[in-house]
Design a protein around this motif. Structure first.
Motif, PDB file in Angstrom:
ATOM      1  N   ILE A 184       6.110   1.928   6.753  1.00  0.00           N
ATOM      2  CA  ILE A 184       7.308   2.766   6.659  1.00  0.00           C
ATOM      3  C   ILE A 184       6.861   4.185   6.319  1.00  0.00           C
ATOM      4  CG2 ILE A 184       9.528   3.111   5.502  1.00  0.00           C
ATOM      5  CD1 ILE A 184       9.573   0.120   4.972  1.00  0.00           C
ATOM      6  N   LEU A 185       7.323   5.131   7.106  1.00  0.00           N
ATOM      7  CA  LEU A 185       6.920   6.529   6.935  1.00  0.00           C
ATOM      8  C   LEU A 185       8.131   7.373   6.565  1.00  0.00           C
ATOM      9  CD1 LEU A 185       4.846   8.997   7.757  1.00  0.00           C
ATOM     10  CD2 LEU A 185       6.191   9.003   9.835  1.00  0.00           C
ATOM     11  N   ASP A 244       4.591   8.231   2.031  1.00  0.00           N
ATOM     12  CA  ASP A 244       5.638   9.138   1.554  1.00  0.00           C
ATOM     13  C   ASP A 244       5.148  10.578   1.650  1.00  0.00           C
ATOM     14  OD1 ASP A 244       7.861  10.232   0.453  1.00  0.00           O
ATOM     15  OD2 ASP A 244       7.748   9.179  -1.452  1.00  0.00           O
ATOM     16  N   GLU A 245       5.575  11.283   2.669  1.00  0.00           N
ATOM     17  CA  GLU A 245       5.141  12.670   2.899  1.00  0.00           C
ATOM     18  C   GLU A 245       3.610  12.758   2.836  1.00  0.00           C
ATOM     19  OE1 GLU A 245       6.960  15.093   3.836  1.00  0.00           O
ATOM     20  OE2 GLU A 245       8.986  14.444   3.371  1.00  0.00           O
ATOM     21  N   GLY A 286       0.854  -1.185   0.000  1.00  0.00           N
ATOM     22  CA  GLY A 286       0.000   0.000   0.000  1.00  0.00           C
ATOM     23  C   GLY A 286       0.889   1.233   0.000  1.00  0.00           C
ATOM     24  N   TYR A 287       0.899   1.968  -1.097  1.00  0.00           N
ATOM     25  CA  TYR A 287       1.794   3.126  -1.235  1.00  0.00           C
ATOM     26  C   TYR A 287       0.923   4.377  -1.247  1.00  0.00           C
ATOM     27  CZ  TYR A 287       6.138   5.375  -2.933  1.00  0.00           C
ATOM     28  OH  TYR A 287       7.276   6.141  -3.054  1.00  0.00           O
ATOM     29  N   MET A 288       1.018   5.183  -0.205  1.00  0.00           N
ATOM     30  CA  MET A 288       0.218   6.406  -0.191  1.00  0.00           C
ATOM     31  C   MET A 288       1.081   7.608  -0.539  1.00  0.00           C
ATOM     32  SD  MET A 288      -2.835   7.710   1.978  1.00  0.00           S
ATOM     33  CE  MET A 288      -2.383   7.817   3.642  1.00  0.00           C
ATOM     34  N   PHE A 289       0.762   8.201  -1.693  1.00  0.00           N
ATOM     35  CA  PHE A 289       1.515   9.366  -2.160  1.00  0.00           C
ATOM     36  C   PHE A 289       0.967  10.631  -1.508  1.00  0.00           C
ATOM     37  CE2 PHE A 289       1.522   6.158  -5.468  1.00  0.00           C
ATOM     38  CZ  PHE A 289       2.846   6.116  -5.854  1.00  0.00           C
ATOM     39  N   GLN A 290       1.781  11.671  -1.548  1.00  0.00           N
ATOM     40  CA  GLN A 290       1.356  12.955  -0.997  1.00  0.00           C
ATOM     41  C   GLN A 290       0.077  13.438  -1.676  1.00  0.00           C
ATOM     42  OE1 GLN A 290       4.470  15.906  -1.001  1.00  0.00           O
ATOM     43  NE2 GLN A 290       3.010  17.512  -0.584  1.00  0.00           N
ATOM     44  N   SER A 291      -0.043  13.149  -2.991  1.00  0.00           N
ATOM     45  CA  SER A 291      -1.201  13.623  -3.767  1.00  0.00           C
ATOM     46  C   SER A 291      -2.386  12.659  -3.666  1.00  0.00           C
ATOM     47  CB  SER A 291      -0.780  13.747  -5.219  1.00  0.00           C
ATOM     48  OG  SER A 291      -0.328  12.479  -5.662  1.00  0.00           O
ATOM     49  N   TYR A 292      -2.222  11.535  -2.974  1.00  0.00           N
ATOM     50  CA  TYR A 292      -3.222  10.480  -2.772  1.00  0.00           C
ATOM     51  C   TYR A 292      -3.529   9.654  -4.020  1.00  0.00           C
ATOM     52  CZ  TYR A 292      -4.005  13.688   1.100  1.00  0.00           C
ATOM     53  OH  TYR A 292      -3.828  14.545   2.135  1.00  0.00           O
ATOM     54  N   ALA A 293      -3.309  10.243  -5.224  1.00  0.00           N
ATOM     55  CA  ALA A 293      -3.532   9.528  -6.486  1.00  0.00           C
ATOM     56  C   ALA A 293      -4.894   8.823  -6.557  1.00  0.00           C
ATOM     57  CB  ALA A 293      -2.389   8.529  -6.728  1.00  0.00           C
ATOM     58  N   LEU A 294      -5.955   9.534  -6.151  1.00  0.00           N
ATOM     59  CA  LEU A 294      -7.303   8.961  -6.270  1.00  0.00           C
ATOM     60  C   LEU A 294      -7.748   9.043  -7.735  1.00  0.00           C
ATOM     61  CD1 LEU A 294      -8.808  10.716  -3.121  1.00  0.00           C
ATOM     62  CD2 LEU A 294      -8.360   8.256  -3.367  1.00  0.00           C
ATOM     63  N   PHE A 295      -8.695   8.180  -8.126  1.00  0.00           N
ATOM     64  CA  PHE A 295      -9.201   8.256  -9.500  1.00  0.00           C
ATOM     65  C   PHE A 295     -10.233   9.377  -9.534  1.00  0.00           C
ATOM     66  CE2 PHE A 295      -8.462   3.564  -8.794  1.00  0.00           C
ATOM     67  CZ  PHE A 295      -7.218   3.552  -9.399  1.00  0.00           C
ATOM     68  N   PRO A 296      -9.976  10.477 -10.277  1.00  0.00           N
ATOM     69  CA  PRO A 296     -10.861  11.649 -10.199  1.00  0.00           C
ATOM     70  C   PRO A 296     -12.248  11.421 -10.785  1.00  0.00           C
ATOM     71  CG  PRO A 296      -9.135  11.978 -11.853  1.00  0.00           C
ATOM     72  CD  PRO A 296      -8.832  10.679 -11.178  1.00  0.00           C
TER      73      PRO A 296
END
Ligand SMILES: Nc1ncnc2c1ncn2[C@@H]1O[C@H](COP(=O)(O)OP(=O)(O)OP(=O)(O)O)[C@@H](O)[C@H]1O
Length: 315
Positions: A179-180, A149-150, A77-87
């Motif tokens: 991991i943060l 990640d941030e 599970g990789y959570m990006f700063q921008s969340y990368a949701l499907f708009p």
């Protein structure tokens, strides 16, 4: 348990880490360009390491297994700063599209408090709601490891505290190694159990968060966790100490007391929200130090400096 042993050369940059953390949440600190994101990308399969392996709990990944596994098949599970949701998908579809399980989608929407908002598109969700949706989507794949990640950087400080707590509780509840990576040392301290400090692709410090934050191994690590004054054997001259210091020490400004005396002279001062920064010069060695204090003192004033707390480090 988290174990990361990877080597990767990209251009001139050489990542070489060998980390064993007995705990579940590992925080990574390092200056910009030190290789934090590269570690996460190697774990997620976005970058292929040259050699090594990763182990989470009892899941043992080595080059012949997960490193060669397609990214979309990994349980990361990789959570990006921008969340990368499907708009173009509703909150509900964002989760369902990933897990293809109606019951689980409903459960997770409830878990993160978004069931009432299930028909809204990401653009109509607040920052915190978007993050909770990203978290739910990430949990829907039953990840073996979570990478943040941030992930909290885009939130204002009040919401950041709330989301940190919410996500930490969720992670603890689901019992998933995490991991943060963050530039924010307070966040790393609050969130992590163990802390890795990297510099230029190599380990500088590793230990429990208490070890790294209160007893850093070296100057680089000490700077990242908030020590801001460094004194060598020679430079310690004329400072006063509560306890006997070793040859090289690191100090936090808040652990310094300015008092009347004649060893140092105030050369200049700047004001900020929390008080003042003074550049003070030693009368004999002529060396200057930048000291923080909430006392309002005049330029030219003579002072002595007492150090109430410090750590011995090597540099
Ligand atoms: N594809 C690439 N080609 C060449 N160099 C790269 C590539 N990807 C990353 N690097 C270099 O690897 C180093 C580590 O990058 P990384 O993104 O991991 O740093 P970071 O610690 O996450 O930094 P920041 O805190 O600024 O995000 C950097 O010097 C970067 O320029």
């Amino acid at each position: 348990m988290i174990e990361i042993k990877i080597k990767k050369q990209i251009g001139n940059f050489n990542l070489d880490v060998n980390v064993k953390s007995q705990n579940k949440i590992l925080g990574i600190l390092g200056e910009s360009g030190s290789g934090k994101t590269m570690i996460l990308k190697c774990i997620a399969g976005l970058i292929d390491p040259d050699e090594g392996y990763i182990k989470f709990n009892n899941e043992y990944y080595d080059s012949s297994k997960s490193f060669s596994m397609k990214t979309e098949n990994r349980k990361v599970g990789y959570m990006f700063q921008s969340y990368a949701l499907f708009p173009n998908m509703t909150a509900e579809k964002n989760i369902y599209f990933v897990c293809k399980d109606k019951k689980k989608t409903k459960e997770l929407l409830k878990k993160v408090g978004l069931y009432e908002k299930k028909d809204l598109f990401p653009k109509n969700l607040s920052g915190g709601q978007k993050q909770r949706l990203a978290m739910a989507r990430m949990l829907s794949i039953n990840p073996e490891v979570i990478l943040l990640d941030e992930s909290f950087s885009a939130l204002d400080s009040v919401l950041r505290d709330e989301m940190e707590k919410f996500i930490k509780d969720l992670i603890t509840n689901y019992d998933i190694p995490t991991i943060l990576v963050s530039h924010n040392k307070e966040e790393v301290y609050r969130f992590s159990e163990d802390v890795l400090v990297i510099k230029n692709g190599h380990i500088e410090d590793l230990g429990s968060k208490e070890e790294v934050f209160f007893n850093p191994k070296n100057k680089y690590s000490a700077k990242l966790v908030g020590f801001d004054i460094f004194l060598s054997q020679e430079e310690k001259k004329d400072f006063e100490f509560k306890n006997k210091p070793g040859p090289n020490i690191a100090i936090k400004s808040k652990n310094i007391k300015l008092k009347e005396g004649s060893n140092f002279i105030i050369e200049s001062k700047e004001e900020d929200l929390e008080g003042y920064f003074y550049n003070v010069k030693n009368k004999d060695t002529k060396k200057t130090f930048r000291i923080k204090s909430n006392l309002d003192l005049k330029i030219g004033f003579k002072i002595n400096i007492e150090v109430t707390n410090f750590v011995n480090i090597s540099f």
